[in-house]
Design a protein around this motif. Structure first.
Motif, PDB file in Angstrom:
ATOM      1  N   PRO A  61       0.487  -1.633  -0.479  1.00 44.61           N
ATOM      2  CA  PRO A  61      -0.081  -0.147  -0.255  1.00 44.61           C
ATOM      3  C   PRO A  61       1.011   1.224   0.278  1.00 44.61           C
ATOM      4  O   PRO A  61       1.997   1.393   0.642  1.00 44.61           O
ATOM      5  CB  PRO A  61      -0.655   0.028   1.593  1.00 44.61           C
ATOM      6  CG  PRO A  61      -0.369  -2.041   1.668  1.00 44.61           C
ATOM      7  CD  PRO A  61       0.642  -2.496   1.290  1.00 44.61           C
ATOM      8  N   VAL A  62       0.870   2.004  -0.625  1.00 44.88           N
ATOM      9  CA  VAL A  62       0.716   3.593  -0.423  1.00 44.88           C
ATOM     10  C   VAL A  62      -0.372   4.774  -0.142  1.00 44.88           C
ATOM     11  O   VAL A  62      -0.857   4.422  -0.993  1.00 44.88           O
ATOM     12  CB  VAL A  62       1.458   4.170  -1.624  1.00 44.88           C
ATOM     13  CG1 VAL A  62       2.074   5.703  -2.030  1.00 44.88           C
ATOM     14  CG2 VAL A  62       2.593   3.019  -2.444  1.00 44.88           C
ATOM     15  N   VAL A  63       0.034   5.151   1.027  1.00 38.25           N
ATOM     16  CA  VAL A  63      -0.840   5.795   1.393  1.00 38.25           C
ATOM     17  C   VAL A  63      -0.531   7.535   1.631  1.00 38.25           C
ATOM     18  O   VAL A  63       0.324   7.858   1.410  1.00 38.25           O
ATOM     19  CB  VAL A  63      -1.361   5.837   3.075  1.00 38.25           C
ATOM     20  CG1 VAL A  63      -2.507   3.910   2.340  1.00 38.25           C
ATOM     21  CG2 VAL A  63      -0.501   5.615   3.896  1.00 38.25           C
ATOM     22  N   VAL A  64      -1.955   8.166   1.250  1.00 38.35           N
ATOM     23  CA  VAL A  64      -0.977   9.779   1.495  1.00 38.35           C
ATOM     24  C   VAL A  64      -1.916  10.567   2.729  1.00 38.35           C
ATOM     25  O   VAL A  64      -2.538  10.139   2.879  1.00 38.35           O
ATOM     26  CB  VAL A  64      -1.720  10.486  -0.230  1.00 38.35           C
ATOM     27  CG1 VAL A  64      -1.548  11.840   0.072  1.00 38.35           C
ATOM     28  CG2 VAL A  64      -1.377   9.977  -1.062  1.00 38.35           C
ATOM     29  N   VAL A  65      -1.054  11.745   2.797  1.00 34.77           N
ATOM     30  CA  VAL A  65      -1.635  11.695   4.640  1.00 34.77           C
ATOM     31  C   VAL A  65      -1.295  14.011   4.095  1.00 34.77           C
ATOM     32  O   VAL A  65       0.054  13.682   3.445  1.00 34.77           O
ATOM     33  CB  VAL A  65      -0.500  11.661   5.633  1.00 34.77           C
ATOM     34  CG1 VAL A  65      -0.997  12.301   6.508  1.00 34.77           C
ATOM     35  CG2 VAL A  65      -1.163   9.613   5.952  1.00 34.77           C
ATOM     36  N   ASN A  66      -2.014  14.372   4.725  1.00 33.91           N
ATOM     37  CA  ASN A  66      -2.124  15.838   4.278  1.00 33.91           C
ATOM     38  C   ASN A  66      -1.395  16.906   5.541  1.00 33.91           C
ATOM     39  O   ASN A  66      -1.973  16.097   6.806  1.00 33.91           O
ATOM     40  CB  ASN A  66      -3.278  16.296   3.524  1.00 33.91           C
ATOM     41  CG  ASN A  66      -3.940  16.028   3.071  1.00 33.91           C
ATOM     42  OD1 ASN A  66      -4.766  14.653   2.507  1.00 33.91           O
ATOM     43  ND2 ASN A  66      -2.866  16.631   1.544  1.00 33.91           N
ATOM     44  N   LYS A  67      -0.340  16.781   5.395  1.00 30.79           N
ATOM     45  CA  LYS A  67       0.214  18.057   6.459  1.00 30.79           C
ATOM     46  C   LYS A  67       0.779  19.262   6.015  1.00 30.79           C
ATOM     47  O   LYS A  67       1.405  19.945   5.646  1.00 30.79           O
ATOM     48  CB  LYS A  67       1.691  16.987   7.045  1.00 30.79           C
ATOM     49  CG  LYS A  67       1.252  15.843   7.933  1.00 30.79           C
ATOM     50  CD  LYS A  67       2.211  15.636   8.534  1.00 30.79           C
ATOM     51  CE  LYS A  67       2.169  14.105   9.292  1.00 30.79           C
ATOM     52  NZ  LYS A  67       1.101  14.655  10.634  1.00 30.79           N
ATOM     53  N   PRO A  68      -0.371  19.937   6.229  1.00 28.98           N
ATOM     54  CA  PRO A  68      -0.646  21.492   4.958  1.00 28.98           C
ATOM     55  C   PRO A  68       0.021  22.019   6.460  1.00 28.98           C
ATOM     56  O   PRO A  68      -0.062  22.278   8.007  1.00 28.98           O
ATOM     57  CB  PRO A  68      -2.057  21.858   4.879  1.00 28.98           C
ATOM     58  CG  PRO A  68      -2.538  20.505   5.684  1.00 28.98           C
ATOM     59  CD  PRO A  68      -2.225  20.137   5.969  1.00 28.98           C
ATOM     60  N   GLY A  69      -0.157  23.448   6.365  1.00 28.15           N
ATOM     61  CA  GLY A  69       0.840  24.254   7.283  1.00 28.15           C
ATOM     62  C   GLY A  69       2.072  25.288   6.637  1.00 28.15           C
ATOM     63  O   GLY A  69       2.994  24.805   6.095  1.00 28.15           O
ATOM     64  N   ASN A  70       1.908  26.992   7.018  1.00 26.44           N
ATOM     65  CA  ASN A  70       3.573  27.333   6.816  1.00 26.44           C
ATOM     66  C   ASN A  70       4.160  26.852   5.915  1.00 26.44           C
ATOM     67  O   ASN A  70       5.152  26.816   5.804  1.00 26.44           O
ATOM     68  CB  ASN A  70       3.955  27.002   8.293  1.00 26.44           C
ATOM     69  CG  ASN A  70       5.617  27.668   8.187  1.00 26.44           C
ATOM     70  OD1 ASN A  70       5.472  29.105   8.173  1.00 26.44           O
ATOM     71  ND2 ASN A  70       6.773  27.255   8.676  1.00 26.44           N
ATOM     72  N   GLY A  71       3.492  27.594   4.860  1.00 22.72           N
ATOM     73  CA  GLY A  71       3.873  27.762   3.334  1.00 22.72           C
ATOM     74  C   GLY A  71       4.355  26.147   2.720  1.00 22.72           C
ATOM     75  O   GLY A  71       5.802  26.170   2.374  1.00 22.72           O
ATOM     76  N   GLY A  72       3.999  24.710   3.480  1.00 21.95           N
ATOM     77  CA  GLY A  72       4.126  23.947   3.048  1.00 21.95           C
ATOM     78  C   GLY A  72       5.104  23.143   4.199  1.00 21.95           C
ATOM     79  O   GLY A  72       5.836  21.708   3.825  1.00 21.95           O
ATOM     80  N   MET A  73       5.697  23.832   4.704  1.00 24.67           N
ATOM     81  CA  MET A  73       7.229  23.463   5.896  1.00 24.67           C
ATOM     82  C   MET A  73       6.700  22.372   6.723  1.00 24.67           C
ATOM     83  O   MET A  73       7.860  21.738   7.081  1.00 24.67           O
ATOM     84  CB  MET A  73       7.411  24.929   6.474  1.00 24.67           C
ATOM     85  CG  MET A  73       8.601  25.659   5.305  1.00 24.67           C
ATOM     86  SD  MET A  73       9.720  24.922   4.350  1.00 24.67           S
ATOM     87  CE  MET A  73       8.930  25.004   2.953  1.00 24.67           C
ATOM     88  N   ASN A  74       5.600  22.826   6.748  1.00 27.72           N
ATOM     89  CA  ASN A  74       5.213  21.070   8.240  1.00 27.72           C
ATOM     90  C   ASN A  74       5.103  20.103   7.955  1.00 27.72           C
ATOM     91  O   ASN A  74       5.714  19.572   8.171  1.00 27.72           O
ATOM     92  CB  ASN A  74       3.472  21.841   8.891  1.00 27.72           C
ATOM     93  CG  ASN A  74       3.768  23.163   9.420  1.00 27.72           C
ATOM     94  OD1 ASN A  74       4.688  23.914   9.998  1.00 27.72           O
ATOM     95  ND2 ASN A  74       2.146  23.582   9.680  1.00 27.72           N
ATOM     96  N   GLY A  75       4.748  20.168   6.752  1.00 21.74           N
ATOM     97  CA  GLY A  75       4.947  18.648   5.573  1.00 21.74           C
ATOM     98  C   GLY A  75       6.403  18.334   5.564  1.00 21.74           C
ATOM     99  O   GLY A  75       6.980  17.293   5.838  1.00 21.74           O
TER     100      GLY A  75
END
Length: 324
Positions: A61-75
């Motif tokens: 499996p390949v799963v996607v997790v969204n971690k937005p914030g701070n202009g992409g810097m959180n993720g």
């Protein structure tokens, strides 16, 4: 001597075990972190990659997790500070090069990763509403020259990529990038498209995915594309480079796959081989076309390209006075 031999043998066993573990990669689900919100360019690219890559990864499996914030810097920081085992990767966007280029206090450097490969170019489109008097990019530039500061453009920020698209165009035409047009900020591509449709701004240059439905319906007019080549869906619309705009011609959106620093070579090789297969995958190509992207899967020297993008935006930020 016996003690030394035991140490050497123990080290050899550990190395052999590590090599075997990497050779079997992946043995469990791989997580791809999208550093922006659901439905955006990073999210769509991550889900397309997840859907098409698992077939070439032993059907893990390949799963996607969204971690937005701070202009992409959180993720980005979450992945860059993670364990380099190949199980948590980053769907990198142009912001991973742009943010540290314009923010001297960026929590993540442009090179704080292992670069696994490019995925796509995501064109930006210079557009006006259907009732605009400007039919070409050259006509828009003439309008800007005739009325300095009078025309407005929408962008998510002055130092965001959709701010640099316009400012680079202005600078290419010997116009002040900060005053020749007036920036009106909006959050997100949907809000920006609505602003242009509603006549709240005169023009903009944002991601193709947010504009194509309106261009296809005839409610907007595409004047120029920020991309390495013309879009198949807009074959008559020239690129910025074709029109001779040096700075604007270097700007485009893009996606890539990154991992934490010091990923083992076996994992890097596995992903490079996987991306080469994804590049030929009909589903991947179909999904790229659907979201208005140009597949570059595995084609770029990503470390060199990321460095050139950092240098581009850092140079523009200094030239335009955002940083000293």
């Amino acid at each position: 001597m016996k003690s030394l031999m035991k140490t050497v043998l123990a080290a050899a066993v550990v190395a052999l075990a590590a090599g075997t573990a990497h050779a079997d990669y992946p043995e469990k689900a791989v997580t791809i972190v999208a550093p922006y919100g659901a439905g955006g360019a990073s999210d769509l690219a991550a889900r397309a990659l997840a859907e098409t890559s698992r077939e070439y990864l032993g059907d893990q499996p390949v799963v996607v997790v969204n971690k937005p914030g701070n202009g992409g810097m959180n993720g980005a920081r979450f992945v860059s500070e993670g364990t380099p085992d190949g199980y948590t990767l980053l769907l990198a966007r142009v912001g991973m090069a742009l943010y540290p280029a314009v923010q001297e206090s960026s929590p993540v450097g442009w090179d704080d990763y292992t670069f696994l490969g490019s995925l796509e170019a995501t064109p930006m489109i210079l557009a006006v509403a259907e009732n605009s008097p400007y039919k070409t990019a050259e006509e828009l530039v003439e309008g800007l020259k005739a009325n300095p500061g009078a025309l407005t453009y929408g962008a998510s920020g002055a130092t965001a990529i959709d701010g640099f698209t316009v400012q680079a165009l202005l600078a290419d035409n010997e116009l002040d990038p900060l005053t020749a047009a007036t920036l009106v900020p909006y959050k997100g591509g949907g809000a920006l498209a609505t602003a242009l449709l509603g006549g709240h701004v005169d023009f903009l240059a944002i991601a193709a995915g947010s504009l194509m439905p309106h261009i296809e319906s005839g409610k907007m007019r595409a004047l120029m594309v920020y991309a390495p080549s013309r879009m198949d869906t807009l074959p008559d619309v020239p690129t910025a480079a074709e029109l001779g705009f040096e700075k604007a011609g270097q700007i485009t959106g893009w996606s890539a796959l990154y991992g934490p620093k010091d990923l083992p070579e076996e994992i890097v090789t596995r992903w490079q081989e996987t991306l080469a297969k994804v590049a030929e995958d009909e589903k991947w190509l179909e999904l790229a076309e659907r979201r208005g992207s140009i597949s570059t899967a595995g084609k770029e020297d990503m470390a060199a390209y990321a460095k050139s993008q950092y240098e581009l935006f850092n140079g523009l930020a200094r030239e335009f006075g955002y940083i000293k």
